[in-house]
Design a protein around this motif. Structure first.
Motif, PDB file in Angstrom:
ATOM      1  N   ARG A   1      46.499  45.098  54.852  1.00  8.99           N
ATOM      2  CA  ARG A   1      45.177  45.837  54.474  1.00  8.99           C
ATOM      3  C   ARG A   1      45.322  46.209  53.025  1.00  8.99           C
ATOM      4  O   ARG A   1      44.197  46.201  52.498  1.00  8.99           O
ATOM      5  CB  ARG A   1      45.088  46.933  55.330  1.00  8.99           C
ATOM      6  N   ALA A   2      46.432  46.599  52.497  1.00 12.46           N
ATOM      7  CA  ALA A   2      46.422  47.072  51.100  1.00 12.46           C
ATOM      8  C   ALA A   2      46.210  45.984  50.208  1.00 12.46           C
ATOM      9  O   ALA A   2      45.201  46.118  49.317  1.00 12.46           O
ATOM     10  CB  ALA A   2      47.788  47.731  50.592  1.00 12.46           C
ATOM     11  N   GLU A   3      46.506  44.819  50.492  1.00 16.63           N
ATOM     12  CA  GLU A   3      46.093  43.447  49.646  1.00 16.63           C
ATOM     13  C   GLU A   3      44.686  43.273  49.706  1.00 16.63           C
ATOM     14  O   GLU A   3      44.181  42.984  48.727  1.00 16.63           O
ATOM     15  CB  GLU A   3      47.024  42.205  50.262  1.00 16.63           C
ATOM     16  N   ALA A   4      44.275  43.403  51.046  1.00 17.31           N
ATOM     17  CA  ALA A   4      42.740  42.942  51.020  1.00 17.31           C
ATOM     18  C   ALA A   4      41.902  44.210  50.447  1.00 17.31           C
ATOM     19  O   ALA A   4      40.805  43.721  49.826  1.00 17.31           O
ATOM     20  CB  ALA A   4      42.323  43.235  52.549  1.00 17.31           C
ATOM     21  N   LEU A   5      42.596  45.461  50.587  1.00 14.79           N
ATOM     22  CA  LEU A   5      41.594  46.381  49.940  1.00 14.79           C
ATOM     23  C   LEU A   5      41.537  46.359  48.536  1.00 14.79           C
ATOM     24  O   LEU A   5      40.604  46.801  47.750  1.00 14.79           O
ATOM     25  CB  LEU A   5      42.008  47.952  50.330  1.00 14.79           C
ATOM     26  N   SER A   6      42.896  45.925  47.952  1.00 15.74           N
ATOM     27  CA  SER A   6      43.028  45.764  46.486  1.00 15.74           C
ATOM     28  C   SER A   6      41.953  44.591  45.893  1.00 15.74           C
ATOM     29  O   SER A   6      41.150  44.811  45.109  1.00 15.74           O
ATOM     30  CB  SER A   6      44.050  45.268  46.219  1.00 15.74           C
ATOM     31  N   ARG A   7      41.904  43.597  46.660  1.00 15.23           N
ATOM     32  CA  ARG A   7      40.889  42.467  46.173  1.00 15.23           C
ATOM     33  C   ARG A   7      39.386  42.902  46.452  1.00 15.23           C
ATOM     34  O   ARG A   7      38.542  42.677  45.433  1.00 15.23           O
ATOM     35  CB  ARG A   7      41.207  41.277  47.032  1.00 15.23           C
ATOM     36  N   ILE A   8      39.181  43.539  47.563  1.00 15.36           N
ATOM     37  CA  ILE A   8      37.699  44.087  47.730  1.00 15.36           C
ATOM     38  C   ILE A   8      37.346  45.004  46.601  1.00 15.36           C
ATOM     39  O   ILE A   8      36.200  45.081  46.041  1.00 15.36           O
ATOM     40  CB  ILE A   8      37.630  44.536  49.165  1.00 15.36           C
ATOM     41  N   THR A   9      38.283  45.897  46.461  1.00 17.18           N
ATOM     42  CA  THR A   9      38.070  47.159  45.204  1.00 17.18           C
ATOM     43  C   THR A   9      37.703  46.508  44.050  1.00 17.18           C
ATOM     44  O   THR A   9      36.949  46.868  43.482  1.00 17.18           O
ATOM     45  CB  THR A   9      39.352  48.039  45.330  1.00 17.18           C
ATOM     46  N   ALA A  10      38.492  45.388  43.619  1.00 18.34           N
ATOM     47  CA  ALA A  10      38.139  44.728  42.436  1.00 18.34           C
ATOM     48  C   ALA A  10      36.856  44.144  42.355  1.00 18.34           C
ATOM     49  O   ALA A  10      36.139  44.292  41.201  1.00 18.34           O
ATOM     50  CB  ALA A  10      39.369  43.491  42.232  1.00 18.34           C
ATOM     51  N   ALA A  11      36.626  43.576  43.494  1.00 16.28           N
ATOM     52  CA  ALA A  11      35.106  42.750  43.649  1.00 16.28           C
ATOM     53  C   ALA A  11      34.028  43.940  43.244  1.00 16.28           C
ATOM     54  O   ALA A  11      33.112  43.901  42.707  1.00 16.28           O
ATOM     55  CB  ALA A  11      35.195  42.062  44.848  1.00 16.28           C
ATOM     56  N   LEU A  12      34.146  45.144  44.117  1.00 12.64           N
ATOM     57  CA  LEU A  12      33.233  46.248  44.386  1.00 12.64           C
ATOM     58  C   LEU A  12      33.210  46.836  42.807  1.00 12.64           C
ATOM     59  O   LEU A  12      32.135  47.131  42.389  1.00 12.64           O
ATOM     60  CB  LEU A  12      33.589  47.247  45.362  1.00 12.64           C
ATOM     61  N   THR A  13      34.326  47.001  42.069  1.00 11.46           N
ATOM     62  CA  THR A  13      34.394  47.422  40.717  1.00 11.46           C
ATOM     63  C   THR A  13      33.451  46.804  39.766  1.00 11.46           C
ATOM     64  O   THR A  13      32.820  47.116  39.045  1.00 11.46           O
ATOM     65  CB  THR A  13      35.803  47.450  40.095  1.00 11.46           C
ATOM     66  N   ALA A  14      33.563  45.348  39.910  1.00 11.32           N
ATOM     67  CA  ALA A  14      32.979  44.569  39.253  1.00 11.32           C
ATOM     68  C   ALA A  14      31.410  44.491  39.602  1.00 11.32           C
ATOM     69  O   ALA A  14      30.347  44.226  38.518  1.00 11.32           O
ATOM     70  CB  ALA A  14      33.281  43.063  39.281  1.00 11.32           C
TER      71      ALA A  14
END
Length: 161
Positions: A104-117
């Motif tokens: 979940r931490a890995e998935a949230l990190s990837r999703i957070t990066a996409a949402l930040t962009a």
């Protein structure tokens, strides 16, 4: 408005997203085993097969097979309810908790990066639209449309709105 053309576009976009890091993370988080483990983690680490069945929109047979597989991996434990021996309680093991927490931490990190962009305003709009889509459709329609990302991050029983 031609909803079938928009549905076609939605399928194309979903397919394209599945090949991007954030899309891969969302897809993985929505898969049966990982969704079930994530649900257990966010729910308080205990549930029963019927509750998992209801939230995942699958058959009792599929839940039984999945739980057997997860138990073999050492990620969940099934036990009789102390108050009602006929009822089965499913809980995460330490190994299962560690594995799903890391995933979940890995998935949230990837999703957070996409949402930040994407930016704050567009992110709020995208999440609001996914929530609306989920509210207006059955669980089965969500799985088919690929909108389970919101459910994977915040299972329905834990949502505040």
């Amino acid at each position: 408005m031609d909803y079938s053309q928009l549905a076609e576009k939605m399928l194309d976009i979903r397919a394209q997203l599945s090949h991007m890091p954030a899309g891969e993370a969302l897809a993985e988080a929505c898969e049966g085993e990982y969704y079930a483990l994530s649900f257990l983690l966010t729910k308080g680490e205990k549930s029963c097969p019927s509750e998992l069945k209801e939230h995942m929109g699958v058959t009792s047979a599929r839940i039984a097979a999945m739980l057997k597989h997860l138990e073999k991996k050492g990620w969940v434990r099934r036990s009789a309810d102390r108050h009602d021996e006929r009822r089965v309680i499913v809980s995460l093991t330490e190994e299962g908790r560690a594995m799903i927490s890391a995933r979940r931490a890995e998935a949230l990190s990837r999703i957070t990066a996409a949402l930040t962009a994407l930016g704050e305003a567009d992110t709020h709009i995208a999440v609001a639209r996914l929530r609306k889509f989920r509210r207006n459709h059955s669980c089965h329609a969500l799985f088919a449309a690929g909108a389970t990302a919101v459910e994977a991050i915040s299972p329905p029983t834990l949502e505040t709105d």
